[in-house]
Each structure stands twice: as structure tokens, then as C-alpha cells.
Design a protein around this motif. Structure first.
Motif, PDB file in Angstrom:
ATOM      1  N   ARG A 154       1.308  13.114  -2.738  1.00 52.13           N
ATOM      2  CA  ARG A 154       0.743  14.410  -3.119  1.00 52.13           C
ATOM      3  C   ARG A 154       1.614  15.088  -4.183  1.00 52.13           C
ATOM      4  O   ARG A 154       1.104  15.631  -5.158  1.00 52.13           O
ATOM      5  CB  ARG A 154       0.595  15.322  -1.905  1.00 52.13           C
ATOM      6  CG  ARG A 154      -0.463  14.869  -0.936  1.00 52.13           C
ATOM      7  CD  ARG A 154      -1.836  14.876  -1.623  1.00 52.13           C
ATOM      8  NE  ARG A 154      -2.895  14.637  -0.671  1.00 52.13           N
ATOM      9  CZ  ARG A 154      -3.553  13.491  -0.566  1.00 52.13           C
ATOM     10  NH1 ARG A 154      -3.256  12.481  -1.342  1.00 52.13           N
ATOM     11  NH2 ARG A 154      -4.533  13.358   0.296  1.00 52.13           N
ATOM     12  N   LYS A 180      -3.067   8.851  -7.362  1.00 49.10           N
ATOM     13  CA  LYS A 180      -4.461   8.626  -6.998  1.00 49.10           C
ATOM     14  C   LYS A 180      -4.522   7.458  -6.023  1.00 49.10           C
ATOM     15  O   LYS A 180      -3.943   6.400  -6.268  1.00 49.10           O
ATOM     16  CB  LYS A 180      -5.311   8.319  -8.235  1.00 49.10           C
ATOM     17  CG  LYS A 180      -5.244   9.387  -9.303  1.00 49.10           C
ATOM     18  CD  LYS A 180      -5.724  10.730  -8.789  1.00 49.10           C
ATOM     19  CE  LYS A 180      -5.671  11.768  -9.893  1.00 49.10           C
ATOM     20  NZ  LYS A 180      -5.374  13.092  -9.418  1.00 49.10           N
ATOM     21  N   GLU A 205      -6.577   7.064   0.911  1.00 50.48           N
ATOM     22  CA  GLU A 205      -6.827   8.508   0.948  1.00 50.48           C
ATOM     23  C   GLU A 205      -7.209   8.956   2.357  1.00 50.48           C
ATOM     24  O   GLU A 205      -6.749   9.998   2.826  1.00 50.48           O
ATOM     25  CB  GLU A 205      -7.921   8.895  -0.047  1.00 50.48           C
ATOM     26  CG  GLU A 205      -8.221  10.373  -0.086  1.00 50.48           C
ATOM     27  CD  GLU A 205      -7.020  11.232  -0.465  1.00 50.48           C
ATOM     28  OE1 GLU A 205      -6.935  12.364   0.046  1.00 50.48           O
ATOM     29  OE2 GLU A 205      -6.163  10.799  -1.256  1.00 50.48           O
ATOM     30  N   GLN A 264      -5.109  11.642   4.576  1.00 45.58           N
ATOM     31  CA  GLN A 264      -5.718  12.799   5.219  1.00 45.58           C
ATOM     32  C   GLN A 264      -5.408  12.828   6.718  1.00 45.58           C
ATOM     33  O   GLN A 264      -5.174  13.896   7.294  1.00 45.58           O
ATOM     34  CB  GLN A 264      -7.233  12.814   4.990  1.00 45.58           C
ATOM     35  CG  GLN A 264      -7.628  13.108   3.565  1.00 45.58           C
ATOM     36  CD  GLN A 264      -7.168  14.475   3.112  1.00 45.58           C
ATOM     37  OE1 GLN A 264      -7.198  15.454   3.868  1.00 45.58           O
ATOM     38  NE2 GLN A 264      -6.706  14.568   1.873  1.00 45.58           N
TER      39      GLN A 264
END
Length: 76
Positions: free
Chosen positions: A29, A34, A40, A44
Motif C-alpha cells: 500500500r 498494483k 488484492e 484486503q
């Protein structure tokens, strides 16, 4: 996640591996890395972990420390 049946790194339950990778996720982050969809989703999951959220918030409250070992008197 994939082979282990996530959402955690090694399956349905958190493990020490997730704790070890939490700082890596925060660096992703920080450096705006990416990630593909699987990574991802894992990021999360880590960032949604209440213990990690508490750790991040504690870091935000930490006064900036001066690292005296980095005070160099050398000429560059």
C-alpha cells in the motif's frame, strides 16, 4: 486462496504466516504496488484483520522517533 482454500494464506484460519506477511501488505500500500485479483483479495483480508488495523492505528499515533545512529558527521 487458491490451493489452500483461503481467504488466509494457509486456508480458512489465520496463521503465523499471515502475521508475518502483514507488514509486506502494508508496504504494498505504501509503495502503491498494483496486485492481481488474488493478491488484492488477500491484502484486503489482512487489512480487514482487527489486530492489523489496531497495529496500523498505533503506528499512526507513534511520535516520530529520532534515530541517532543515522546522525553522521561524514562528508559525502
Amino acid at each position: 486462496m487458491g490451493r489452500w482454500g483461503g481467504p488466509w494464506l494457509l486456508g480458512a484460519e489465520r496463521s503465523v504466516a499471515d502475521a508475518m506477511y502483514a507488514p509486506v501488505v502494508t508496504r504494498f500500500r505504501t509503495y502503491d504496488v498494483k496486485l492481481d485479483a488474488v493478491c488484492e483479495a488477500y491484502a484486503q483480508t489482512i487489512l480487514g484483520w482487527p489486530d492489523v488495523a489496531e497495529w496500523i492505528e498505533a503506528g499512526r499515533r507513534e511520535p516520530e522517533a529520532r534515530i541517532t545512529e543515522l546522525d553522521l558527521e561524514a562528508e559525502f
